[in-house]
Scaffold this motif. Sequence first.
Motif, mmCIF file in Angstrom:
data_model
loop_
_atom_site.group_PDB
_atom_site.id
_atom_site.type_symbol
_atom_site.label_atom_id
_atom_site.label_comp_id
_atom_site.label_asym_id
_atom_site.label_seq_id
_atom_site.Cartn_x
_atom_site.Cartn_y
_atom_site.Cartn_z
ATOM 1 N N GLU A 96 0.458 45.435 -35.377
ATOM 2 C CA GLU A 96 1.653 45.470 -34.587
ATOM 3 C C GLU A 96 1.568 44.098 -33.627
ATOM 4 O O GLU A 96 2.680 43.605 -33.260
ATOM 5 C CB GLU A 96 2.134 46.603 -34.052
ATOM 6 N N THR A 97 0.415 43.871 -33.027
ATOM 7 C CA THR A 97 0.331 42.900 -32.063
ATOM 8 C C THR A 97 0.439 41.245 -32.790
ATOM 9 O O THR A 97 0.727 40.547 -32.399
ATOM 10 C CB THR A 97 -1.010 43.141 -31.481
ATOM 11 N N GLU A 263 15.330 40.626 -25.165
ATOM 12 C CA GLU A 263 15.637 40.861 -26.554
ATOM 13 C C GLU A 263 14.294 42.005 -27.017
ATOM 14 O O GLU A 263 13.341 41.571 -26.519
ATOM 15 C CB GLU A 263 15.457 39.781 -27.582
ATOM 16 N N LEU A 264 14.549 42.794 -27.658
ATOM 17 C CA LEU A 264 13.844 43.939 -27.997
ATOM 18 C C LEU A 264 13.602 43.948 -29.372
ATOM 19 O O LEU A 264 14.640 43.759 -30.170
ATOM 20 C CB LEU A 264 14.189 45.262 -27.275
ATOM 21 N N ARG A 265 12.245 44.022 -30.035
ATOM 22 C CA ARG A 265 12.269 44.031 -31.276
ATOM 23 C C ARG A 265 11.443 45.228 -31.628
ATOM 24 O O ARG A 265 10.582 45.919 -30.792
ATOM 25 C CB ARG A 265 11.462 42.873 -31.843
ATOM 26 N N LYS A 266 11.113 45.581 -32.945
ATOM 27 C CA LYS A 266 10.562 46.960 -33.504
ATOM 28 C C LYS A 266 9.564 46.214 -34.058
ATOM 29 O O LYS A 266 9.420 45.069 -34.599
ATOM 30 C CB LYS A 266 11.472 47.563 -34.491
ATOM 31 N N ASP A 267 8.354 47.205 -34.132
ATOM 32 C CA ASP A 267 7.089 46.705 -35.103
ATOM 33 C C ASP A 267 7.226 47.010 -36.422
ATOM 34 O O ASP A 267 8.541 47.567 -36.931
ATOM 35 C CB ASP A 267 5.993 47.273 -34.370
ATOM 36 N N MET A 274 8.234 45.377 -28.941
ATOM 37 C CA MET A 274 8.161 43.880 -28.440
ATOM 38 C C MET A 274 9.331 43.505 -27.496
ATOM 39 O O MET A 274 10.363 43.810 -28.062
ATOM 40 C CB MET A 274 7.948 42.996 -29.471
ATOM 41 N N ILE A 275 8.923 42.772 -26.409
ATOM 42 C CA ILE A 275 10.165 42.409 -25.693
ATOM 43 C C ILE A 275 9.825 40.883 -25.540
ATOM 44 O O ILE A 275 8.692 40.480 -24.913
ATOM 45 C CB ILE A 275 10.191 43.017 -24.334
ATOM 46 N N LYS A 276 11.184 40.119 -25.247
ATOM 47 C CA LYS A 276 10.905 38.611 -24.920
ATOM 48 C C LYS A 276 11.941 38.643 -24.031
ATOM 49 O O LYS A 276 13.327 38.929 -24.000
ATOM 50 C CB LYS A 276 11.589 37.793 -26.051
#
Length: 279
Positions: A96-97, A263-267, A274-276
């Motif tokens: 996921e990383t 912004e939030l994203r899923k793995d 993850m967040i940007k």
Amino acid sequence: MQLNKYKNYFFNQLKTIYPETEISSFWSWLTEFYLNKTRIELALNPHQLTDEMKQNFDDALNRLKIQEPIQHILGETYFMDYPFSVSQEVLIPRPETEDLVRWIIEDYREVDGHILDIGTGSGCIAIALDLGMFNARVTALDVSEKALKIAAENAKRNRAKVNFIKQDILSTQALNQNYQVIVSNPPYVRELEKSQMQKNVLNYEPDLALFVTDDSPLLFYDKIGRLAFRHLEKNGSLYFEINQYLAKETLDLLRKIGFNDVELRKDLYGNDRMIKASL
């Protein structure tokens, strides 16, 4: 001893501990590592194990029985297709990383700027960014000297140019320069979540890189977020890997610090991961 016969023994010894798919994965890793043969090659040409080969497999089997990570048994793993040495001093890089690293590369591949990786561990994020971006100048921090030694070895192994620095981010009052990208996969597992974790993580990976107290689960995000707000370039961004159970709280924290674009994203497993955050 025929390899296929040993394979049956191997699966039978582990079937009460691991699901069959995971045992199959272990077997593929071990045969490729010890025999330098792929699964297809072994299927086409039955292999005879020498006494030395069998001893290697026996040792690995015994360590798997006590749920030691396969990556520690082999002493290495892969991240973004690059080989990385690992030990109990650093977290084993997770798939996921890789999604976090790909996100950064998509956004900044051709940018000529400085990148900072906070809490680098094995160096996987910093090294993959250096190798995946055209003009990045990557610096990586960690509080652990042992982790930094492994990270430096991994950089040399992959011919990456990363500046590694020993530094405790929680006691850092200011960064030494501004950065185009700041990224961190900090400790985020709460003590209350330990009961949900597998023994191969609890017993063999460093607590320092994993856990935070239940009453201050966003300690690192708050500290790094505030430093990033002061030290990001005008068009820069902060990227975090996060605790899936604290996504809303982490978003709220970053907005409170002053980040307007978050912004939030899923793995790959569908979890908030993850967040940007951009200025």
